[in-house]
Design a protein around this motif. Sequence first.
Motif, mmCIF file in Angstrom:
data_model
loop_
_atom_site.group_PDB
_atom_site.id
_atom_site.type_symbol
_atom_site.label_atom_id
_atom_site.label_comp_id
_atom_site.label_asym_id
_atom_site.label_seq_id
_atom_site.Cartn_x
_atom_site.Cartn_y
_atom_site.Cartn_z
ATOM 1 N N ASP A 42 0.832 -1.199 0.000
ATOM 2 C CA ASP A 42 0.000 0.000 0.000
ATOM 3 C C ASP A 42 0.871 1.256 0.000
ATOM 4 O OD1 ASP A 42 -2.267 -1.533 -0.004
ATOM 5 O OD2 ASP A 42 -2.732 -1.249 2.124
ATOM 6 N N ALA A 43 1.996 1.203 0.691
ATOM 7 C CA ALA A 43 2.899 2.350 0.746
ATOM 8 C C ALA A 43 3.486 2.666 -0.620
ATOM 9 C CB ALA A 43 4.017 2.096 1.755
ATOM 10 N N GLN A 44 3.894 1.651 -1.347
ATOM 11 C CA GLN A 44 4.436 1.868 -2.697
ATOM 12 C C GLN A 44 3.386 2.504 -3.604
ATOM 13 O OE1 GLN A 44 5.642 -2.268 -3.266
ATOM 14 N NE2 GLN A 44 7.767 -1.601 -3.549
ATOM 15 N N LEU A 45 2.155 2.035 -3.509
ATOM 16 C CA LEU A 45 1.094 2.569 -4.358
ATOM 17 C C LEU A 45 0.747 4.002 -3.986
ATOM 18 C CD1 LEU A 45 -1.199 -0.582 -4.642
ATOM 19 C CD2 LEU A 45 0.378 0.331 -6.351
ATOM 20 N N LEU A 46 0.748 4.320 -2.685
ATOM 21 C CA LEU A 46 0.477 5.694 -2.268
ATOM 22 C C LEU A 46 1.583 6.623 -2.750
ATOM 23 C CD1 LEU A 46 -1.213 7.794 -0.793
ATOM 24 C CD2 LEU A 46 -0.014 7.170 1.326
ATOM 25 N N SER A 47 2.807 6.149 -2.750
ATOM 26 C CA SER A 47 3.923 6.972 -3.226
ATOM 27 C C SER A 47 3.771 7.287 -4.711
ATOM 28 C CB SER A 47 5.253 6.258 -2.982
ATOM 29 O OG SER A 47 6.339 7.019 -3.490
ATOM 30 N N VAL A 48 3.516 6.263 -5.514
ATOM 31 C CA VAL A 48 3.355 6.480 -6.955
ATOM 32 C C VAL A 48 2.148 7.371 -7.235
ATOM 33 C CG1 VAL A 48 2.964 5.373 -9.189
ATOM 34 C CG2 VAL A 48 4.465 4.291 -7.517
ATOM 35 N N MET A 49 1.061 7.109 -6.544
ATOM 36 C CA MET A 49 -0.151 7.907 -6.729
ATOM 37 C C MET A 49 0.104 9.373 -6.385
ATOM 38 S SD MET A 49 -3.829 7.414 -4.819
ATOM 39 C CE MET A 49 -4.136 5.815 -5.592
ATOM 40 N N SER A 50 0.762 9.605 -5.267
ATOM 41 C CA SER A 50 1.038 10.973 -4.831
ATOM 42 C C SER A 50 1.954 11.690 -5.809
ATOM 43 C CB SER A 50 1.659 10.958 -3.432
ATOM 44 O OG SER A 50 0.788 10.354 -2.494
ATOM 45 N N LYS A 51 2.933 10.979 -6.329
ATOM 46 C CA LYS A 51 3.832 11.593 -7.303
ATOM 47 C C LYS A 51 3.068 12.004 -8.551
ATOM 48 C CE LYS A 51 8.100 10.138 -8.086
ATOM 49 N NZ LYS A 51 9.277 9.386 -8.602
ATOM 50 N N ARG A 52 2.147 11.178 -9.005
ATOM 51 C CA ARG A 52 1.350 11.526 -10.187
ATOM 52 C C ARG A 52 0.459 12.735 -9.916
ATOM 53 N NH1 ARG A 52 4.081 9.920 -14.368
ATOM 54 N NH2 ARG A 52 4.437 7.680 -14.435
ATOM 55 N N VAL A 53 -0.062 12.833 -8.715
ATOM 56 C CA VAL A 53 -0.871 14.002 -8.362
ATOM 57 C C VAL A 53 -0.029 15.267 -8.456
ATOM 58 C CG1 VAL A 53 -2.066 15.170 -6.468
ATOM 59 C CG2 VAL A 53 -2.558 12.764 -6.952
ATOM 60 N N LYS A 105 -2.649 19.671 -2.981
ATOM 61 C CA LYS A 105 -1.980 18.431 -3.387
ATOM 62 C C LYS A 105 -1.354 17.739 -2.185
ATOM 63 C CE LYS A 105 -1.184 19.455 -8.267
ATOM 64 N NZ LYS A 105 -0.235 19.405 -9.395
ATOM 65 N N THR A 106 -0.872 18.525 -1.222
ATOM 66 C CA THR A 106 -0.337 17.933 0.004
ATOM 67 C C THR A 106 -1.450 17.250 0.790
ATOM 68 O OG1 THR A 106 1.381 19.634 0.110
ATOM 69 C CG2 THR A 106 0.940 18.392 2.122
ATOM 70 N N GLN A 107 -2.597 17.895 0.894
ATOM 71 C CA GLN A 107 -3.736 17.285 1.574
ATOM 72 C C GLN A 107 -4.191 16.019 0.861
ATOM 73 O OE1 GLN A 107 -5.205 18.177 4.550
ATOM 74 N NE2 GLN A 107 -6.354 16.250 4.278
ATOM 75 N N ALA A 108 -4.029 15.986 -0.464
ATOM 76 C CA ALA A 108 -4.436 14.803 -1.241
ATOM 77 C C ALA A 108 -3.656 13.567 -0.823
ATOM 78 C CB ALA A 108 -4.261 15.064 -2.728
ATOM 79 N N ILE A 109 -2.412 13.731 -0.375
ATOM 80 C CA ILE A 109 -1.643 12.580 0.100
ATOM 81 C C ILE A 109 -2.374 11.923 1.263
ATOM 82 C CG2 ILE A 109 0.517 11.833 1.180
ATOM 83 C CD1 ILE A 109 1.932 14.109 -0.295
ATOM 84 N N VAL A 110 -2.846 12.734 2.184
ATOM 85 C CA VAL A 110 -3.566 12.219 3.346
ATOM 86 C C VAL A 110 -4.909 11.624 2.934
ATOM 87 C CG1 VAL A 110 -4.488 12.801 5.611
ATOM 88 C CG2 VAL A 110 -2.429 13.959 4.767
ATOM 89 N N ASP A 111 -5.635 12.328 2.099
ATOM 90 C CA ASP A 111 -6.940 11.839 1.656
ATOM 91 C C ASP A 111 -6.815 10.509 0.914
ATOM 92 O OD1 ASP A 111 -8.023 14.122 2.744
ATOM 93 O OD2 ASP A 111 -8.129 15.199 0.840
ATOM 94 N N ASN A 112 -5.791 10.387 0.084
ATOM 95 C CA ASN A 112 -5.615 9.143 -0.666
ATOM 96 C C ASN A 112 -5.076 8.019 0.212
ATOM 97 O OD1 ASN A 112 -6.622 10.073 -3.127
ATOM 98 N ND2 ASN A 112 -4.673 10.981 -3.701
ATOM 99 N N ALA A 113 -4.345 8.368 1.263
ATOM 100 C CA ALA A 113 -3.947 7.351 2.237
ATOM 101 C C ALA A 113 -5.188 6.755 2.900
ATOM 102 C CB ALA A 113 -3.024 7.962 3.281
#
Length: 229
Positions: A42-53, A105-113
């Motif tokens: 899940d951590a790897q996917l959140l990292s890739v997702m956040s980078k794309r955002v 976009k920073t808040q999106a990291i938390v929301d997507n987590a």
Amino acid sequence: MVALETFSDIWARACERKGGPAIVKSLLPDTLSAAEICEYSDAQLLSVMSKRVFQSGFVWRVVDNKWSAYEQAFFDFVPMKVLMLSPDQIQQRASDPALIRHQKKTQAIVDNAYMIQQISAEHGSFAEFIANWPTDDITGLWQVLKKRGARLGGNTGPYFLRAIGKDTFLLSQDVQSYLTAHKVVDAGFTSQTALRQTQAAFNQWQQESGMSLAQISRTISLGVGDNRV
């Protein structure tokens, strides 16, 4: 809508423009199997997702250069740890000059987590949820990411899926231009009608060619416009 152009004609046009089948094949993207996608944490996917955002509408190189700092600031993107950040800590990261100053976009990291944690609880892991989603309804997965996640609409969600090897087409400017010019769609690309029409066309081309959605999408782009893939 008019009769759908055969994929063999699409392929021939791309080969003519790019210098032959061997060159076109060398430019086609790879995808991963469901088993391979399931290996993501899940951590790897959140990292890739956040980078794309963060890359959406921004210079990708700048985001790449700062990503190690993001990994440190967000605890290697482990969702549970990210969700422990207080509002003040989130604000601090959104204004940190070592990162990118963008509150939403920073808040999106938390929301997507939070989204990833919830879907993991429902399906065993977020990776399994993505891996098992049928590609003949890939736009349905786009919609889930858009509705349940944050800032994953437009092409951001599909670019995330492409980045992790999930088979998907992309609605790049060239692909949209092709679909419009050939009357494959008769509605705006943000509409459910256009997504259904596009999905149906790609499903037909996939049955004809045996190629992945990603490869079909890239072939269309190589055969038209500025080759924005």
